[in-house]
Design a protein around this motif. Structure first.
Motif, PDB file in Angstrom:
ATOM      1  N   LEU A  74      38.472  45.803  31.436  1.00 51.69           N
ATOM      2  CA  LEU A  74      39.810  45.395  31.885  1.00 51.69           C
ATOM      3  C   LEU A  74      40.133  45.972  33.257  1.00 51.69           C
ATOM      4  O   LEU A  74      40.717  45.285  34.110  1.00 51.69           O
ATOM      5  CB  LEU A  74      40.862  45.814  30.863  1.00 51.69           C
ATOM      6  N   ALA A  75      39.754  47.218  33.480  1.00 50.72           N
ATOM      7  CA  ALA A  75      39.985  47.839  34.794  1.00 50.72           C
ATOM      8  C   ALA A  75      39.171  47.133  35.876  1.00 50.72           C
ATOM      9  O   ALA A  75      39.645  46.932  36.997  1.00 50.72           O
ATOM     10  CB  ALA A  75      39.632  49.321  34.749  1.00 50.72           C
ATOM     11  N   THR A  76      37.960  46.737  35.534  1.00 47.43           N
ATOM     12  CA  THR A  76      37.116  46.024  36.484  1.00 47.43           C
ATOM     13  C   THR A  76      37.717  44.670  36.834  1.00 47.43           C
ATOM     14  O   THR A  76      37.736  44.270  38.003  1.00 47.43           O
ATOM     15  CB  THR A  76      35.693  45.855  35.918  1.00 47.43           C
ATOM     16  N   VAL A  77      38.228  43.968  35.829  1.00 47.96           N
ATOM     17  CA  VAL A  77      38.889  42.682  36.071  1.00 47.96           C
ATOM     18  C   VAL A  77      40.060  42.873  37.022  1.00 47.96           C
ATOM     19  O   VAL A  77      40.215  42.125  38.000  1.00 47.96           O
ATOM     20  CB  VAL A  77      39.351  42.029  34.746  1.00 47.96           C
ATOM     21  N   ALA A  78      40.879  43.878  36.770  1.00 46.38           N
ATOM     22  CA  ALA A  78      42.041  44.128  37.633  1.00 46.38           C
ATOM     23  C   ALA A  78      41.606  44.434  39.065  1.00 46.38           C
ATOM     24  O   ALA A  78      42.180  43.904  40.027  1.00 46.38           O
ATOM     25  CB  ALA A  78      42.866  45.279  37.069  1.00 46.38           C
ATOM     26  N   LYS A  79      40.596  45.257  39.209  1.00 42.41           N
ATOM     27  CA  LYS A  79      40.091  45.612  40.544  1.00 42.41           C
ATOM     28  C   LYS A  79      39.557  44.380  41.265  1.00 42.41           C
ATOM     29  O   LYS A  79      39.865  44.146  42.435  1.00 42.41           O
ATOM     30  CB  LYS A  79      38.996  46.668  40.415  1.00 42.41           C
ATOM     31  N   TRP A  80      38.747  43.580  40.560  1.00 43.80           N
ATOM     32  CA  TRP A  80      38.159  42.397  41.188  1.00 43.80           C
ATOM     33  C   TRP A  80      39.225  41.356  41.522  1.00 43.80           C
ATOM     34  O   TRP A  80      39.083  40.617  42.494  1.00 43.80           O
ATOM     35  CB  TRP A  80      37.067  41.815  40.309  1.00 43.80           C
ATOM     36  N   ARG A  81      40.271  41.268  40.712  1.00 40.54           N
ATOM     37  CA  ARG A  81      41.374  40.347  41.041  1.00 40.54           C
ATOM     38  C   ARG A  81      42.044  40.774  42.348  1.00 40.54           C
ATOM     39  O   ARG A  81      42.346  39.936  43.190  1.00 40.54           O
ATOM     40  CB  ARG A  81      42.407  40.320  39.921  1.00 40.54           C
ATOM     41  N   ARG A  82      42.302  42.081  42.469  1.00 40.43           N
ATOM     42  CA  ARG A  82      42.910  42.583  43.710  1.00 40.43           C
ATOM     43  C   ARG A  82      42.015  42.288  44.912  1.00 40.43           C
ATOM     44  O   ARG A  82      42.491  41.849  45.968  1.00 40.43           O
ATOM     45  CB  ARG A  82      43.174  44.089  43.613  1.00 40.43           C
ATOM     46  N   LEU A  83      40.720  42.522  44.768  1.00 36.07           N
ATOM     47  CA  LEU A  83      39.787  42.243  45.859  1.00 36.07           C
ATOM     48  C   LEU A  83      39.754  40.762  46.200  1.00 36.07           C
ATOM     49  O   LEU A  83      39.690  40.379  47.368  1.00 36.07           O
ATOM     50  CB  LEU A  83      38.375  42.731  45.491  1.00 36.07           C
ATOM     51  N   SER A  84      39.816  39.936  45.169  1.00 39.12           N
ATOM     52  CA  SER A  84      39.805  38.488  45.380  1.00 39.12           C
ATOM     53  C   SER A  84      41.039  38.047  46.149  1.00 39.12           C
ATOM     54  O   SER A  84      40.950  37.223  47.064  1.00 39.12           O
ATOM     55  CB  SER A  84      39.731  37.769  44.037  1.00 39.12           C
ATOM     56  N   LEU A  85      42.186  38.608  45.801  1.00 41.57           N
ATOM     57  CA  LEU A  85      43.425  38.277  46.509  1.00 41.57           C
ATOM     58  C   LEU A  85      43.361  38.736  47.958  1.00 41.57           C
ATOM     59  O   LEU A  85      43.798  38.037  48.865  1.00 41.57           O
ATOM     60  CB  LEU A  85      44.627  38.898  45.813  1.00 41.57           C
ATOM     61  N   THR A  86      42.795  39.922  48.177  1.00 44.30           N
ATOM     62  CA  THR A  86      42.645  40.440  49.543  1.00 44.30           C
ATOM     63  C   THR A  86      41.755  39.525  50.358  1.00 44.30           C
ATOM     64  O   THR A  86      42.058  39.226  51.522  1.00 44.30           O
ATOM     65  CB  THR A  86      42.046  41.863  49.513  1.00 44.30           C
ATOM     66  N   MET A  87      40.680  39.034  49.751  1.00 43.58           N
ATOM     67  CA  MET A  87      39.756  38.150  50.455  1.00 43.58           C
ATOM     68  C   MET A  87      40.419  36.819  50.775  1.00 43.58           C
ATOM     69  O   MET A  87      40.177  36.244  51.823  1.00 43.58           O
ATOM     70  CB  MET A  87      38.489  37.956  49.624  1.00 43.58           C
ATOM     71  N   GLN A  88      41.271  36.328  49.864  1.00 41.33           N
ATOM     72  CA  GLN A  88      41.956  35.055  50.107  1.00 41.33           C
ATOM     73  C   GLN A  88      42.952  35.179  51.249  1.00 41.33           C
ATOM     74  O   GLN A  88      43.120  34.251  52.030  1.00 41.33           O
ATOM     75  CB  GLN A  88      42.670  34.598  48.838  1.00 41.33           C
ATOM     76  N   VAL A  89      43.601  36.306  51.354  1.00 45.02           N
ATOM     77  CA  VAL A  89      44.580  36.523  52.424  1.00 45.02           C
ATOM     78  C   VAL A  89      43.871  36.539  53.770  1.00 45.02           C
ATOM     79  O   VAL A  89      44.389  36.022  54.760  1.00 45.02           O
ATOM     80  CB  VAL A  89      45.360  37.842  52.184  1.00 45.02           C
TER      81      VAL A  89
END
Length: 115
Positions: free
Chosen positions: A98-113
């Motif tokens: 779950l922590a990995t999912v949260a981290k990767w979601r944040r990274l994904s959002l950063t990459m989209q921005v």
């Protein structure tokens, strides 16, 4: 039900397979009982599914390392959901997933921005 669960697993339908296998295990605890040899078979099948979840987790990490971020995130989300169902929310592996999912979601959002 156990055979159907195994078939689902062979088809890559991990979530459905695990859910059905847990139902089989719970049923076998009461009929014919927890000491019956079939119960051990059911528990082994369920353990195989958790082993599959761990393999899927390894693959998700590999994809993340290869830059396949969206594929990795989708697979890790599936792993985390499966681990919650099979192992429970308090399991260390579940919490890590779950922590990995949260981290990767944040990274994904950063990459989209950035794009």
């Amino acid at each position: 039900m156990s055979n159907l669960a195994l078939t689902y697993g062979n088809q890559g339908r991990w979530g459905e397979a695990e859910e059905l296998q847990v139902q089989v295990m719970e049923t076998r605890k009461t009929k014919p009982g927890p000491d019956h040899p079939d119960m051990l078979t059911t528990m082994n099948n369920l353990a195989s599914r958790t082993g599959m979840l761990r393999s899927m987790c390894d693959l998700a990490v590999t994809w993340e390392d290869q830059g396949r971020h969206l594929d990795a995130l989708a697979l890790m989300e599936e792993v985390a959901q499966g681990m919650q169902r099979v192992l429970g929310a308090d399991d260390v592996g579940t919490r890590i997933a779950l922590a990995t999912v949260a981290k990767w979601r944040r990274l994904s959002l950063t990459m989209q921005v950035r794009t």
